[in-house]
Design a protein around this motif. Structure first.
Motif, PDB file in Angstrom:
ATOM      1  N   TYR A  32      23.596 -41.772  90.081  1.00  0.00           N
ATOM      2  CA  TYR A  32      22.207 -42.201  89.825  1.00  0.00           C
ATOM      3  C   TYR A  32      22.690 -42.772  88.200  1.00  0.00           C
ATOM      4  O   TYR A  32      23.384 -42.289  87.446  1.00  0.00           O
ATOM      5  CB  TYR A  32      21.486 -40.851  89.368  1.00  0.00           C
ATOM      6  N   LEU A  33      22.232 -44.097  88.017  1.00  0.00           N
ATOM      7  CA  LEU A  33      22.425 -45.050  86.958  1.00  0.00           C
ATOM      8  C   LEU A  33      21.127 -45.305  86.127  1.00  0.00           C
ATOM      9  O   LEU A  33      19.984 -45.582  86.904  1.00  0.00           O
ATOM     10  CB  LEU A  33      23.198 -46.209  87.388  1.00  0.00           C
ATOM     11  N   PHE A  34      21.405 -45.474  85.036  1.00  0.00           N
ATOM     12  CA  PHE A  34      20.229 -45.716  84.119  1.00  0.00           C
ATOM     13  C   PHE A  34      20.655 -46.784  83.087  1.00  0.00           C
ATOM     14  O   PHE A  34      21.690 -46.635  82.600  1.00  0.00           O
ATOM     15  CB  PHE A  34      19.873 -44.466  83.427  1.00  0.00           C
ATOM     16  N   TRP A  35      19.539 -47.359  82.617  1.00  0.00           N
ATOM     17  CA  TRP A  35      19.741 -48.119  81.369  1.00  0.00           C
ATOM     18  C   TRP A  35      18.551 -47.676  80.489  1.00  0.00           C
ATOM     19  O   TRP A  35      17.493 -47.508  80.829  1.00  0.00           O
ATOM     20  CB  TRP A  35      19.568 -49.839  81.593  1.00  0.00           C
ATOM     21  N   TYR A  36      19.072 -47.495  79.074  1.00  0.00           N
ATOM     22  CA  TYR A  36      18.120 -47.166  78.098  1.00  0.00           C
ATOM     23  C   TYR A  36      18.136 -48.087  76.783  1.00  0.00           C
ATOM     24  O   TYR A  36      19.145 -48.909  76.580  1.00  0.00           O
ATOM     25  CB  TYR A  36      18.324 -45.740  77.631  1.00  0.00           C
ATOM     26  N   VAL A  37      17.173 -48.344  76.269  1.00  0.00           N
ATOM     27  CA  VAL A  37      17.126 -49.231  75.103  1.00  0.00           C
ATOM     28  C   VAL A  37      16.564 -48.216  73.760  1.00  0.00           C
ATOM     29  O   VAL A  37      15.967 -47.534  73.787  1.00  0.00           O
ATOM     30  CB  VAL A  37      16.058 -50.371  75.208  1.00  0.00           C
ATOM     31  N   GLN A  38      17.546 -48.859  72.554  1.00  0.00           N
ATOM     32  CA  GLN A  38      16.822 -47.969  71.483  1.00  0.00           C
ATOM     33  C   GLN A  38      16.762 -48.908  70.462  1.00  0.00           C
ATOM     34  O   GLN A  38      17.813 -49.823  70.159  1.00  0.00           O
ATOM     35  CB  GLN A  38      18.373 -47.099  71.031  1.00  0.00           C
ATOM     36  N   SER A  39      15.506 -49.144  69.827  1.00  0.00           N
ATOM     37  CA  SER A  39      15.102 -50.156  68.766  1.00  0.00           C
ATOM     38  C   SER A  39      15.564 -49.373  67.694  1.00  0.00           C
ATOM     39  O   SER A  39      15.571 -48.298  67.488  1.00  0.00           O
ATOM     40  CB  SER A  39      13.560 -50.359  69.111  1.00  0.00           C
ATOM     41  N   PRO A  40      15.695 -50.407  66.577  1.00  0.00           N
ATOM     42  CA  PRO A  40      16.030 -49.572  65.116  1.00  0.00           C
ATOM     43  C   PRO A  40      15.277 -48.429  64.883  1.00  0.00           C
ATOM     44  O   PRO A  40      13.958 -48.562  64.801  1.00  0.00           O
ATOM     45  CB  PRO A  40      15.935 -50.933  64.447  1.00  0.00           C
ATOM     46  N   GLY A  41      15.888 -47.433  64.399  1.00  0.00           N
ATOM     47  CA  GLY A  41      15.191 -46.392  63.867  1.00  0.00           C
ATOM     48  C   GLY A  41      14.282 -45.469  65.110  1.00  0.00           C
ATOM     49  O   GLY A  41      13.525 -44.494  64.612  1.00  0.00           O
ATOM     50  N   PRO A  79      16.126 -62.973  82.407  1.00  0.00           N
ATOM     51  CA  PRO A  79      16.374 -64.342  82.276  1.00  0.00           C
ATOM     52  C   PRO A  79      16.120 -65.178  81.271  1.00  0.00           C
ATOM     53  O   PRO A  79      16.572 -66.212  80.920  1.00  0.00           O
ATOM     54  CB  PRO A  79      15.292 -64.782  83.521  1.00  0.00           C
ATOM     55  N   SER A  80      15.324 -64.554  80.171  1.00  0.00           N
ATOM     56  CA  SER A  80      14.753 -65.366  79.077  1.00  0.00           C
ATOM     57  C   SER A  80      14.633 -64.166  78.008  1.00  0.00           C
ATOM     58  O   SER A  80      13.532 -63.545  78.093  1.00  0.00           O
ATOM     59  CB  SER A  80      13.582 -66.211  79.253  1.00  0.00           C
ATOM     60  N   VAL A  81      15.426 -64.197  76.882  1.00  0.00           N
ATOM     61  CA  VAL A  81      15.433 -63.149  76.069  1.00  0.00           C
ATOM     62  C   VAL A  81      14.230 -63.400  74.934  1.00  0.00           C
ATOM     63  O   VAL A  81      14.196 -64.576  74.270  1.00  0.00           O
ATOM     64  CB  VAL A  81      16.989 -62.914  75.263  1.00  0.00           C
ATOM     65  N   HIS A  82      13.783 -62.592  74.337  1.00  0.00           N
ATOM     66  CA  HIS A  82      12.676 -62.566  73.340  1.00  0.00           C
ATOM     67  C   HIS A  82      13.260 -62.003  72.096  1.00  0.00           C
ATOM     68  O   HIS A  82      14.025 -61.019  71.921  1.00  0.00           O
ATOM     69  CB  HIS A  82      11.175 -61.738  73.843  1.00  0.00           C
ATOM     70  N   TRP A  83      12.902 -62.381  71.008  1.00  0.00           N
ATOM     71  CA  TRP A  83      13.451 -61.916  69.509  1.00  0.00           C
ATOM     72  C   TRP A  83      13.255 -60.311  69.648  1.00  0.00           C
ATOM     73  O   TRP A  83      14.021 -59.621  69.113  1.00  0.00           O
ATOM     74  CB  TRP A  83      12.681 -62.481  68.470  1.00  0.00           C
ATOM     75  N   SER A  84      11.981 -59.903  70.193  1.00  0.00           N
ATOM     76  CA  SER A  84      11.838 -58.358  70.017  1.00  0.00           C
ATOM     77  C   SER A  84      12.876 -57.658  71.065  1.00  0.00           C
ATOM     78  O   SER A  84      12.707 -56.336  71.036  1.00  0.00           O
ATOM     79  CB  SER A  84      10.450 -58.072  70.884  1.00  0.00           C
ATOM     80  N   ASP A  85      13.645 -58.243  72.108  1.00  0.00           N
ATOM     81  CA  ASP A  85      14.530 -57.587  72.539  1.00  0.00           C
ATOM     82  C   ASP A  85      15.667 -56.956  71.901  1.00  0.00           C
ATOM     83  O   ASP A  85      16.776 -56.590  72.190  1.00  0.00           O
ATOM     84  CB  ASP A  85      15.134 -58.632  73.843  1.00  0.00           C
ATOM     85  N   ALA A  86      15.874 -57.557  70.871  1.00  0.00           N
ATOM     86  CA  ALA A  86      17.067 -57.048  69.927  1.00  0.00           C
ATOM     87  C   ALA A  86      17.047 -55.708  69.683  1.00  0.00           C
ATOM     88  O   ALA A  86      15.822 -54.982  69.124  1.00  0.00           O
ATOM     89  CB  ALA A  86      16.867 -57.935  68.356  1.00  0.00           C
ATOM     90  N   ALA A  87      18.015 -55.000  69.941  1.00  0.00           N
ATOM     91  CA  ALA A  87      18.112 -53.378  70.107  1.00  0.00           C
ATOM     92  C   ALA A  87      19.551 -53.090  70.388  1.00  0.00           C
ATOM     93  O   ALA A  87      20.319 -54.156  70.768  1.00  0.00           O
ATOM     94  CB  ALA A  87      17.154 -52.856  71.075  1.00  0.00           C
TER      95      ALA A  87
END
Lengths: 113, 113
Positions: A32-41, A79-87
């Motif tokens: 079972y595989l996962f991707w998590y994202v952590q935004s600053p703070g 496919p297309s990164v947005h500035w809000s994807d910075a994390a």
């Protein structure tokens, strides 16, 4: 024991460019595989997960990941990164007998305008 | 529905002091986890619980203790704080141990000096 490797500590991409974050795992059975994202703070938020079936899984925020058993990989793409994807992005695999996740060290994504 | 809440957000401790990090979830989840996050190391599991009254050690339990007297609360106790315990601590909860999303709190940043 299961382990997860994220080879890239930092990645910088231009806004609008495509993105691929690498993840390799060690596991005896079908993981079972996962991707998590952590935004600053912030805490971690689930982007997507793979259990079985279709090896290309879609997640939130336009992300997708492909499970490749032959390469023991579960790379995250957009496919297309947005500035809000910075994390910071974490790949994780569930331990064989459940209950616990093993996390990779994380990849910090910077987006330049 | 607040999800997973953690208090305090920040704390500075002197070496040898003790403190309790609080974690509460309002989703009626049976499974709860404590992680610590250190730069470049990903998340390491400290302790976890599969239900009220049941706790078990994770990968890095030394120097910590937990209790789970109710479904909602899962406090983490640091006894005799050491500089090595300087970290960001995350609490998480899940409705099921296997293959389900873990919901994370916002974290507690602890500095021991």
């Amino acid at each position: 024991a299961q382990s997860v490797t994220q080879p890239d500590i930092h990645i910088t991409v231009s806004e609008g460019a495509s993105l691929e974050l690498r993840c390799n795992y060690s596991y005896g059975a079908t993981p079972y595989l996962f991707w998590y994202v952590q935004s600053p703070g912030q805490g971690l938020q689930l982007l997507l997960k793979y259990f079985s079936g279709d090896t290309l899984v879609q997640g939130i925020k336009g992300f997708e990941a492909e499970f490749k058993r032959s390469q023991s990989s579960f790379n995250l793409r957009k496919p297309s990164v947005h500035w809000s994807d910075a994390a910071e992005y974490f790949c994780a695999v569930e331990e064989e007998y459940g209950n616990k996740l093993v996390f990779g060290a994380g990849t910090i994504l910077r987006v330049k305008s | 529905n607040a999800g997973v809440t953690q208090t305090p957000k920040f704390r500075i401790l002197k070496i040898g002091q003790s403190m309790t990090l609080q974690c509460t979830q309002d989703m009626n989840h049976n499974y709860m986890y404590w992680y610590r996050q250190d730069p470049g190391m990903g998340l390491k599991l400290i302790y976890y619980s599969v239900g009220a009254g049941i706790t078990d050690k994770g990968e890095v339990p030394n120097g910590y203790n937990v209790s789970r007297s109710t479904t909602e609360d899962f406090p983490l106790r640091l006894e005799l704080a050491a500089p090595s315990q300087t970290s960001v601590y995350f609490c998480a909860s899940s409705s099921d141990p296997s293959g389900y999303e873990q919901y994370f709190g916002p974290g507690t940043r602890l500095t021991v000096t």
